[in-house]
Design an enzyme around this catalytic site. Structure first.
Site, mmCIF file in Angstrom:
data_model
loop_
_atom_site.group_PDB
_atom_site.id
_atom_site.type_symbol
_atom_site.label_atom_id
_atom_site.label_comp_id
_atom_site.label_asym_id
_atom_site.label_seq_id
_atom_site.Cartn_x
_atom_site.Cartn_y
_atom_site.Cartn_z
ATOM 1 C CE LYS A 52 -3.719 -2.499 2.217
ATOM 2 N NZ LYS A 52 -4.270 -2.997 3.487
ATOM 3 C CD GLN A 96 -3.456 -4.989 6.431
ATOM 4 O OE1 GLN A 96 -3.565 -3.936 5.821
ATOM 5 N NE2 GLN A 96 -3.882 -6.137 5.939
ATOM 6 C CG ASP A 119 -9.893 -0.960 5.152
ATOM 7 O OD1 ASP A 119 -9.518 -1.374 4.045
ATOM 8 O OD2 ASP A 119 -9.228 -1.070 6.199
HETATM 9 N N1 GUN Z 1 -6.802 -7.560 6.044
HETATM 10 C C1 GUN Z 1 -7.153 -8.288 4.959
HETATM 11 N N2 GUN Z 1 -7.792 -7.532 4.064
HETATM 12 C C2 GUN Z 1 -7.857 -6.282 4.587
HETATM 13 C C3 GUN Z 1 -8.393 -5.054 4.123
HETATM 14 O O1 GUN Z 1 -8.985 -4.947 3.043
HETATM 15 N N3 GUN Z 1 -8.242 -4.001 4.962
HETATM 16 C C4 GUN Z 1 -7.638 -4.095 6.160
HETATM 17 N N4 GUN Z 1 -7.567 -3.000 6.925
HETATM 18 N N5 GUN Z 1 -7.125 -5.220 6.631
HETATM 19 C C5 GUN Z 1 -7.235 -6.309 5.836
#
Ligand code: GUN
Length: 290
Positions: A52, A96, A119
């Site tokens: 990211k 995350q 998200d």
């Molecule tokens: N863990 C797995 N997929 C995601 C996601 O799309 N966002 C976040 N914050 N954590 C994750």
């Protein structure tokens, strides 16, 4: 059979985001700024957060990653979230997942300001999405919609089977496919005779997290198959010691499909683009929220 090439499509979309950011900068507008909080040292989570960060750099966003020990308390994490909520320079925040067991993910997710929730996990944004209002869409379903649109895949009136009912993929995916005028069926671990459903599907979206689960005999000739799975399976011959496996047995299924996503290089890069698009919306206030 045609491959749905997420790598290629994500490059095209990232280029358009980069141009938009350059235009914003030239006009003296704010540079989008994404913050990520990573708690602990889970290998997959570290990889995702690093990706990211790299994506942000590529399109010209500012990015901040806050890394904390797995021993951090829930209260400490909530305080960090609140600091970012109050920080006017940061437009979007993701925490995350998964979080260490002693931290309540629901409490943390709900503590993120829904205006910065890129998200799309906050109940406010989930509700807006289900109503079809413009808001932050969870990144994976958002990326899949963009991929289907890019290839001009017809959805109206089609039977779509979503396998998996997670809050992150299965549930929002089914809502978005309904908005695309599909007849949607959600299947899950308690579904009986799953093949009865998948064999009638024009579009199958596999998001259950079991490697190579979907076999050729479960798929109708000419179906569109989207593979959301990315399980790390041990593989000593690979330099990382693992290989990514999708939920679809690609080798047997591919020849029956009209379109199929590969793993890797299908849904994964589109998920990353979904987050970038949300962050751009957050800075340009392109939402019903503002
Ligand atoms: N863990 C797995 N997929 C995601 C996601 O799309 N966002 C976040 N914050 N954590 C994750």
């Amino acid at each position: 059979m045609e491959l749905l090439n997420g790598n290629e499509v994500s490059k095209i979309i990232k280029l358009s985001i980069k141009e938009e950011v350059a235009k914003r900068k030239a006009a003296g507008q704010k540079t989008p700024h994404l913050a990520a909080i990573l708690v602990g040292a889970d290998g997959a989570s570290m990889t995702y957060v690093a990706a990211k960060e790299k994506d942000c750099k590529e399109v010209g966003f500012d990015s901040t990653v806050l890394r904390f020990e797995a021993s951090m308390s829930e209260e400490e994490l909530l305080a960090e979230v609140e600091k970012i909520n109050q920080n006017k320079d940061i437009d979007g925040l993701i925490v995350q997942l998964p979080l260490p067991k002693h931290i309540n993910e629901k409490r943390v997710t709900e503590a993120i300001s829904f205006k910065k929730d890129v998200d799309g996990f906050h109940p406010m944004n989930v509700g807006m999405m289900f109503k079809g209002l413009k808001t932050f869409l969870p990144a994976t379903p958002y990326g899949i919609i963009k991929l289907l649109e890019h290839y001009g895949i017809e959805t109206s009136g089609k039977n779509c089977v979503v396998i998996g009912r997670s809050d992150i993929v299965g549930k929002p995916m089914s809502a978005l496919m309904l908005q695309k005028n599909c007849t949607v069926t959600i299947c899950h671990s308690k579904t009986q005779n799953l093949s009865d459903f998948t064999l009638r599907a024009d579009i199958i979206i596999a998001a259950l997290g079991i490697p190579l689960f979907l076999k050729a005999e479960m798929v109708k000739e000419g179906a569109v198959v989207i593979d959301v799975g990315i399980t790390r399976v041990e593989d000593a011959s690979n330099k990382n010691g693992y290989k990514l496996k999708g939920d679809v047995d690609f080798d047997s299924v591919a020849s029956k499909c009209s379109y199929i996503t590969p793993v890797p290089g299908g849904v994964g890069p589109m998920t990353r683009v979904g987050l970038l698009l949300n962050t751009l919306d957050a800075v340009s206030h392109e939402s019903h929220l503002f």
